[in-house]
Design a protein around this motif. Structure first.
Motif, PDB file in Angstrom:
ATOM      1  N   GLU A   4     -21.931 -18.047  18.505  1.00 13.64           N
ATOM      2  CA  GLU A   4     -22.479 -17.494  17.403  1.00 13.64           C
ATOM      3  C   GLU A   4     -21.941 -18.199  16.201  1.00 13.64           C
ATOM      4  N   ARG A   5     -22.769 -18.315  15.269  1.00 16.78           N
ATOM      5  CA  ARG A   5     -22.400 -18.854  13.905  1.00 16.78           C
ATOM      6  C   ARG A   5     -21.502 -17.898  13.075  1.00 16.78           C
ATOM      7  N   GLU A   6     -20.158 -18.220  12.881  1.00 18.31           N
ATOM      8  CA  GLU A   6     -19.181 -17.345  11.974  1.00 18.31           C
ATOM      9  C   GLU A   6     -19.642 -17.603  10.482  1.00 18.31           C
ATOM     10  N   GLU A   7     -19.227 -16.370   9.922  1.00 17.78           N
ATOM     11  CA  GLU A   7     -19.401 -16.423   8.438  1.00 17.78           C
ATOM     12  C   GLU A   7     -18.223 -17.021   7.570  1.00 17.78           C
ATOM     13  N   SER A   8     -18.516 -17.878   6.728  1.00 19.38           N
ATOM     14  CA  SER A   8     -17.420 -18.459   6.325  1.00 19.38           C
ATOM     15  C   SER A   8     -16.870 -17.511   5.134  1.00 19.38           C
ATOM     16  N   ASN A   9     -15.335 -17.548   4.935  1.00 12.87           N
ATOM     17  CA  ASN A   9     -14.859 -16.500   4.139  1.00 12.87           C
ATOM     18  C   ASN A   9     -15.207 -17.230   2.548  1.00 12.87           C
ATOM     19  N   ALA A  10     -14.864 -16.483   1.628  1.00 12.06           N
ATOM     20  CA  ALA A  10     -14.970 -16.693   0.195  1.00 12.06           C
ATOM     21  C   ALA A  10     -14.217 -18.100  -0.430  1.00 12.06           C
TER      22      ALA A  10
END
Length: 42
Positions: A4-10
């Motif tokens: 799954e594609r992880e969301e990048s942090n800020a």
């Protein structure tokens, strides 16, 4: 396995945007001819 594609942090998103800005407008940023020059001029 289900990748799954992880969301990048800020911080990552901000760094990518900064990189994009530097690529689009390189004249706004100081350039060095070598790493030694970078260290010396700091």
């Amino acid at each position: 396995m289900n990748p799954e594609r992880e969301e990048s942090n800020a911080d990552t998103v901000a760094a990518i945007r900064e990189r994009d800005e530097m690529i689009k407008n390189p004249e706004k940023y100081k350039r060095y001819s070598s790493f030694a020059e970078f260290l010396w001029r700091r």
